[in-house]
Design a protein around this motif. Structure first.
Motif, short mmCIF file in Angstrom:
data_model
loop_
_atom_site.label_atom_id
_atom_site.label_comp_id
_atom_site.label_asym_id
_atom_site.label_seq_id
_atom_site.Cartn_x
_atom_site.Cartn_y
_atom_site.Cartn_z
N GLU A 1 0.84 -1.19 0.00
CA GLU A 1 0.00 0.00 0.00
C GLU A 1 0.88 1.25 0.00
OE1 GLU A 1 -3.45 0.21 -0.04
OE2 GLU A 1 -3.29 -1.92 -0.48
N PRO A 2 0.39 2.34 -0.61
CA PRO A 2 1.19 3.57 -0.58
C PRO A 2 1.29 4.14 0.83
CG PRO A 2 -0.96 3.97 -1.59
CD PRO A 2 -0.86 2.51 -1.32
N ASN A 3 2.42 4.78 1.09
CA ASN A 3 2.67 5.45 2.37
C ASN A 3 2.84 6.93 2.06
OD1 ASN A 3 3.40 6.25 4.92
ND2 ASN A 3 5.46 5.37 4.81
N TYR A 31 6.38 8.62 -11.46
CA TYR A 31 7.14 9.19 -10.34
C TYR A 31 7.50 8.05 -9.40
CZ TYR A 31 6.12 14.10 -11.31
OH TYR A 31 6.06 15.34 -11.87
N SER A 32 8.67 8.17 -8.83
CA SER A 32 9.09 7.31 -7.75
C SER A 32 9.57 8.22 -6.61
CB SER A 32 10.23 6.39 -8.21
OG SER A 32 10.69 5.60 -7.13
N PHE A 33 8.90 8.13 -5.46
CA PHE A 33 9.26 8.92 -4.29
C PHE A 33 9.80 7.99 -3.22
CE2 PHE A 33 5.81 11.36 -6.30
CZ PHE A 33 6.39 12.62 -6.41
N THR A 34 10.93 8.35 -2.59
CA THR A 34 11.51 7.52 -1.54
C THR A 34 11.30 8.16 -0.18
OG1 THR A 34 13.68 8.57 -1.52
CG2 THR A 34 13.33 6.82 -3.16
N GLU A 35 11.46 7.34 0.87
CA GLU A 35 11.37 7.84 2.24
C GLU A 35 12.53 8.79 2.55
OE1 GLU A 35 10.92 4.76 5.14
OE2 GLU A 35 9.15 3.95 4.16
N ALA A 36 13.63 8.66 1.81
CA ALA A 36 14.81 9.51 2.03
C ALA A 36 14.64 10.91 1.43
CB ALA A 36 16.05 8.85 1.45
N PHE A 89 13.99 9.28 -15.48
CA PHE A 89 15.16 10.02 -15.95
C PHE A 89 15.51 11.23 -15.10
CE2 PHE A 89 17.27 13.12 -18.77
CZ PHE A 89 18.37 12.35 -19.14
N PHE A 90 14.53 12.07 -14.77
CA PHE A 90 14.78 13.32 -14.04
C PHE A 90 14.76 13.04 -12.54
CE2 PHE A 90 12.34 14.44 -17.91
CZ PHE A 90 13.37 15.02 -18.62
N SER A 91 15.81 13.44 -11.84
CA SER A 91 15.90 13.11 -10.42
C SER A 91 16.18 14.35 -9.59
CB SER A 91 17.00 12.07 -10.20
OG SER A 91 18.25 12.60 -10.60
N GLY A 92 16.03 14.16 -8.28
CA GLY A 92 16.30 15.25 -7.35
C GLY A 92 15.73 14.94 -5.98
N ASN A 93 15.51 15.98 -5.20
CA ASN A 93 14.94 15.85 -3.85
C ASN A 93 13.56 16.49 -3.82
OD1 ASN A 93 17.31 14.66 -2.59
ND2 ASN A 93 18.25 16.65 -2.92
N TYR A 94 12.75 16.07 -2.84
CA TYR A 94 11.43 16.66 -2.71
C TYR A 94 11.09 16.89 -1.25
CZ TYR A 94 9.34 12.26 -1.11
OH TYR A 94 9.02 11.14 -0.39
N THR A 95 10.21 17.84 -1.02
CA THR A 95 9.65 18.08 0.31
C THR A 95 8.14 18.18 0.16
OG1 THR A 95 9.92 20.48 0.04
CG2 THR A 95 11.68 19.30 1.20
#
Length: 192
Positions: free
Chosen positions: A112-114, A129-134, A142-148
């Protein structure tokens, strides 16, 4: 004395009618906002190809389809011939405007999504999109970076490594679906 009474009654009735007429008017399409978006709009990376066209008669074309439209200071409401409504957020600026595409992504990860964390795909556009806990993300593989994430305003901010400027998107989560409003910089077409 009767003339004063009739005159007062007449004025009261006229005022009531005036208020009722004013309250009944459609205030969703404000002339100033509509005037600002009339015309042909293209992505900044291809100023020749119109993506959105807004006509003074209340008709529009968006991504090759015909609509009627209304707008206020935040949203453009497009309605197709089957009365299906698309609500697009927009922000005007000195260069043109940001028009937010509104797309739905389905959770494609395991379990399940968190919140945002996980794998999300939009089959209609072949986007992902792929979002990590980090706090890192990968867009379209292809396009990467950080998110808040700003839960209070239902937004997340993408800070790309090199490719694009920092981008704030609106989002809504529910039933393993992620609805994302992504801002695209738009300018008036060069042939306008």
């Amino acid at each position: 004395m009767k003339k004063v009474k009739y005159l007062t009654s007449f004025l009261v009735i006229m005022l009531i009618m005036l208020f009722m007429t004013a309250c009944g008017k459609n205030t969703t399409a404000k002339p100033n906002e509509a005037n600002a978006i009339y015309g042909s709009w293209a992505y900044t990376h291809d100023k020749e190809t119109a993506i959105a066209v807004f006509h003074k008669d209340g008709t529009a074309q968006y991504e090759g389809k015909d609509y009627s439209f209304e707008c206020d200071s935040q949203f453009i409401k497009l309605k197709d011939k089957d009365d299906k409504i698309i609500k697009l957020r927009y922000v005007l600026n000195d260069e043109g405007m940001y028009l937010y595409s509104n797309n739905t992504y389905t959770f494609s990860g395991k379990g399940e999504p968190n919140g945002l964390v996980g794998e999300w795909s939009c089959a209609e556009k072949n986007w992902s999109y792929s979002f990590t806990e980090a706090g890192t993300f990968m867009e379209d593989g292809f396009f990467s970076g950080n998110y808040t994430v700003d839960d209070e305003n239902s937004t997340f901010k993408l800070v790309y490594k090199d490719q694009f400027e920092d981008t704030v998107c609106y989002f809504k989560l529910g039933d393993s679906k992620l609805q994302i409003e992504y801002p695209w910089p738009m300018v008036r077409t060069s042939n306008e």
